[in-house]
Motif scaffolding. Sequence first.
Motif, short mmCIF file in Angstrom:
data_model
loop_
_atom_site.label_atom_id
_atom_site.label_comp_id
_atom_site.label_asym_id
_atom_site.label_seq_id
_atom_site.Cartn_x
_atom_site.Cartn_y
_atom_site.Cartn_z
N LEU A 157 0.37 -1.22 0.53
CA LEU A 157 -0.17 0.13 0.10
C LEU A 157 0.64 1.46 -0.21
CD1 LEU A 157 -2.71 -1.02 2.62
CD2 LEU A 157 -2.78 -1.25 -0.04
N GLY A 158 1.94 1.56 0.56
CA GLY A 158 2.79 2.17 0.76
C GLY A 158 3.50 2.91 -0.41
N THR A 159 4.28 1.72 -1.52
CA THR A 159 4.94 1.62 -2.26
C THR A 159 3.91 1.78 -3.85
OG1 THR A 159 6.08 -0.24 -1.60
CG2 THR A 159 6.21 0.35 -4.08
N LEU A 160 2.28 1.70 -3.50
CA LEU A 160 1.36 2.07 -4.75
C LEU A 160 1.39 3.70 -4.47
CD1 LEU A 160 -0.40 1.71 -6.73
CD2 LEU A 160 -2.46 1.01 -4.83
N HIS A 161 0.89 4.04 -3.30
CA HIS A 161 0.78 5.79 -2.83
C HIS A 161 1.61 6.52 -3.13
CE1 HIS A 161 -0.47 9.04 -0.41
NE2 HIS A 161 0.60 8.55 0.06
N ARG A 162 2.96 6.21 -2.62
CA ARG A 162 3.60 6.75 -3.41
C ARG A 162 4.09 7.06 -4.73
NH1 ARG A 162 5.10 5.12 1.81
NH2 ARG A 162 5.89 6.38 3.79
N ALA A 163 4.39 5.94 -6.04
CA ALA A 163 4.37 6.05 -6.64
C ALA A 163 3.14 6.42 -7.67
CB ALA A 163 4.19 4.11 -7.53
N LYS A 164 1.58 6.38 -7.35
CA LYS A 164 1.38 7.20 -7.61
C LYS A 164 1.30 9.10 -7.56
CE LYS A 164 -3.10 4.05 -7.46
NZ LYS A 164 -4.10 4.32 -6.93
N PHE A 172 4.04 10.38 -6.71
CA PHE A 172 5.42 10.41 -7.99
C PHE A 172 5.06 11.20 -9.51
CE2 PHE A 172 8.50 8.44 -4.01
CZ PHE A 172 8.61 9.94 -3.82
N GLU A 173 3.75 10.23 -9.73
CA GLU A 173 3.51 9.46 -10.84
C GLU A 173 2.94 10.55 -11.32
OE1 GLU A 173 1.29 6.94 -14.50
OE2 GLU A 173 1.21 6.41 -11.90
N LEU A 198 4.79 14.77 -9.87
CA LEU A 198 5.82 15.01 -10.77
C LEU A 198 6.72 15.66 -12.21
CD1 LEU A 198 8.81 12.47 -7.52
CD2 LEU A 198 7.64 16.14 -7.59
N ASP A 199 7.38 16.44 -11.77
CA ASP A 199 7.83 16.82 -13.49
C ASP A 199 8.73 16.13 -13.12
OD1 ASP A 199 8.92 17.74 -15.78
OD2 ASP A 199 7.27 19.50 -15.83
N ILE A 200 9.14 15.12 -13.86
CA ILE A 200 9.72 14.42 -14.13
C ILE A 200 11.01 15.00 -14.93
CG2 ILE A 200 11.13 11.89 -14.39
CD1 ILE A 200 9.43 11.60 -12.31
#
Length: 284
Positions: A231-238, A240-241, A244-246
Amino acid sequence: MRFEGQPRRHFDQKGLEDLADDILDKGQKTPVRVCKHSEQKGVFVLIGGERRWRAFGIIRDRTNTDPVVDAFIDIIYDERHHFREAFFDNLQREDLVPVDEAAAYRRLYIESTARSHHAKVTEIAKDAKKSFTHVENYLYMDSLPGAVKDLMNPLWPKSQRLTVTAAIEIARSTDNPTLQLAIAKEAIERDLGVAETRGLISLKTGRSGYGVSGRLRKPSDDYRVFKSFLLGTLHRAKRFEEGLDINALYETRDDENYDRETDAKALEILIGHLNNIHESIKGK
């Protein structure tokens, strides 16, 4: 004059400046509460309204004049009564700092004449119009060492502060101050959510079969930690995606190409591990 026993110790300076602006623009809407000083004639001591009192101090500094403060004079019987009145007045404010609230509960607990822990907490909860669990959790939080409470400094950015929930979880898990501080710092540095913090506590304290106790792990403990990771990884990935302007992120780097290549390789390795886990989950 200010009540030295005032339970509230933290005040947002910007909020005070805004309040001073509002008073100058629209006038004072609500009188402060004061009582007569027990020893000095003609001197009044604040009971409630310290934010307004501080705002008037800002106005005095700005205008070089002593502003007139509307006040309601109340009757106070002793210092204990004064503290209770001041605290319950502050308790109605949304911006009361949790550490201050917890310290006030501790003082009320110590001063209570009730005979048992349960009776003391019940009495405070009734007077404060809070639940028994809320008061007891805050009493736990107040037991944390000063170094941990400092990590909850309201002047710090939210991302750099220990949350109330995490502080309570840590306080209830161990009474070792060194371990409490280590868990608190790691929870902040890793930006852990509630479930992840509980997983970290389990790993550090051995309360769920991990770490220091040497007990065997339970499958249910493993699953809780694994679920919090997902859940933590999914939340952070969303986050960042979507947030953030990569390209803009890498344009600020001294060696943009190197950082892009290094991070891309790290992501490839991570994706590989996640794919292996994914296949294992699907395999049964």
